[in-house]
Every structure is written in structure tokens, then in C-alpha cells.
Scaffold this motif. Sequence first.
Motif, PDB file in Angstrom:
ATOM      1  N   LYS A 182       0.965  -1.144   0.067  1.00  0.00           N
ATOM      2  CA  LYS A 182      -0.064  -0.073  -0.016  1.00  0.00           C
ATOM      3  C   LYS A 182       0.871   1.166  -0.185  1.00  0.00           C
ATOM      4  O   LYS A 182       1.717   1.513   1.048  1.00  0.00           O
TER       5      LYS A 182
ATOM      6  N   THR B  81       1.976   5.163  -0.266  1.00  0.00           N
ATOM      7  CA  THR B  81       1.455   6.815  -0.007  1.00  0.00           C
ATOM      8  C   THR B  81       2.771   7.521  -0.513  1.00  0.00           C
ATOM      9  O   THR B  81       3.954   7.203  -0.132  1.00  0.00           O
TER      10      THR B  81
ATOM     11  N   PRO C 102      -0.267  13.736   1.650  1.00  0.00           N
ATOM     12  CA  PRO C 102      -0.032  12.926   0.704  1.00  0.00           C
ATOM     13  C   PRO C 102      -0.284  13.403  -0.929  1.00  0.00           C
ATOM     14  O   PRO C 102      -1.440  14.081  -0.893  1.00  0.00           O
TER      15      PRO C 102
END
Length: 236
Positions: free
Chosen positions: A178, A180, A205
Motif C-alpha cells: 500500500k 503513499t 500525501p
Amino acid sequence: MNKPSLSNTYEYGDAEYWDARYWEQAGSSFDWYQRFSALRPFINKFIPSCSKILMVGCGNARISEDMVKDGYVDIMNIDISSIVIEMMRKRCMHIPQLKYLQMDVRDMSFFEDESFDSVIDKGTLDSLMCSTDASFSAFLMIEEVNRLLKPGGIYMLITYGDPSVRIPHLNQPGCCWKITLYIIPRAGFESVVGSSSSLRSVMEPVPLTEEGLLAPEYVLEDPDSHYIYICKKMED
């Protein structure tokens, strides 16, 4: 010990190049890209101080020492250069929270699977991308980082590579992240007062498209910005 030779041909994947470079630096310190002061908010946000951390390509940077001062208690530092590892062992012999080993990030079989909570990489993947067989070297390194991280662990990659050239390497077969993305200007960059991008906090982000790219309308205020990829290891 014979003085290593720094050839005119840079081969960033070879220990001989880095041995020669660190010999010539004669024990001085150099932090690639960003110092701890700029990275501290991201490290504190995503890496708890009790984490077991692997610092890959540590070189002679002070970031690990600064992290200990900030409360971090267990940092394993590795580098392909035996010369810089010996220098750092001597420099940090009074800091029990820091350990140093000579090792190639493409083969970290010394460590068992899922040995670390976090891996920090400040410029090491970039160095491999400038070496012979760059793509294969990057594949081996990312494969090893993925192997060493516990599920839910964080790989923090600080790089000059934008998503178009780094996301494909991160999302290689066998890896499930995952991701970011954060973008910060290079050290010393002065933003233009009143510009739209200067109003955005670096702690916000940056959204990516479904293809894992920056949106076409996104404009870098600093064209030489650094990219921080926070890669959380997910269960397959």
C-alpha cells in the motif's frame, strides 16, 4: 591497507567504487538528499521509536545517530563498503542502539525472513539504478526488502525517481504494497511566495492516478524535488 582507486567510470553497484569514495572522504559525513531534520516528521509518523529498523546503504550519514537522539532504539545499518562500515563502527562505538554490517542489499540472506519492522532507504535504490544491470539489481533489492519486512512493516524510500520510474519497480511480482507518496523540495530550495504549491503542506500525501502516476495537472514547484514513498507491506 592499500588505498583504493576511484576510477573515472562510476559503477554505483560495486563495492570498489564506494570503498574508494569513502577513503577519499577521510571519515567526514554526508547525508544524501535530505537530512534528518527534514525527514523527521515522516519517520516519526510512520516508524515507531521501538521499531527494529534496517538502514540500507547507510554510508557515513548522520541520520541513524540523529534518530537515536530522537528516541529510536534499534537500528541495523548496512553498506556495501567495508571501509565505511569500519569507519562508522569506530565513530558510533559509544552508541549501543546502532549496529553496522558490511552487506550488499541485493543479497541480505544473513537476515531471516520478516526480521524488521521498517526499512529506510535514502538513495540506495537510486544508486543501483545507475549501475550495470540496473533493473535486475533493483528487482533483487526490492525482493529482499519485501522478504525482510514483517507484514504491516514500512519500507520508506527517499528517491529522486518520480512514480513513472519507481512504482513499476516497487510493484514487482511477489510484492504487495500500500503506497503513499509525499513530495518534498530539495534541501535549500526557496519556494516562491504566493505560489499555489507552496500552500500545500509537505505532510499532505500526493494523490496518484489508477496507473500509479502523478496527475497530469500536478506541477512540481521544485523540479528537483525528492519523492518519499511510504510502502506498507500487505498480506498477499
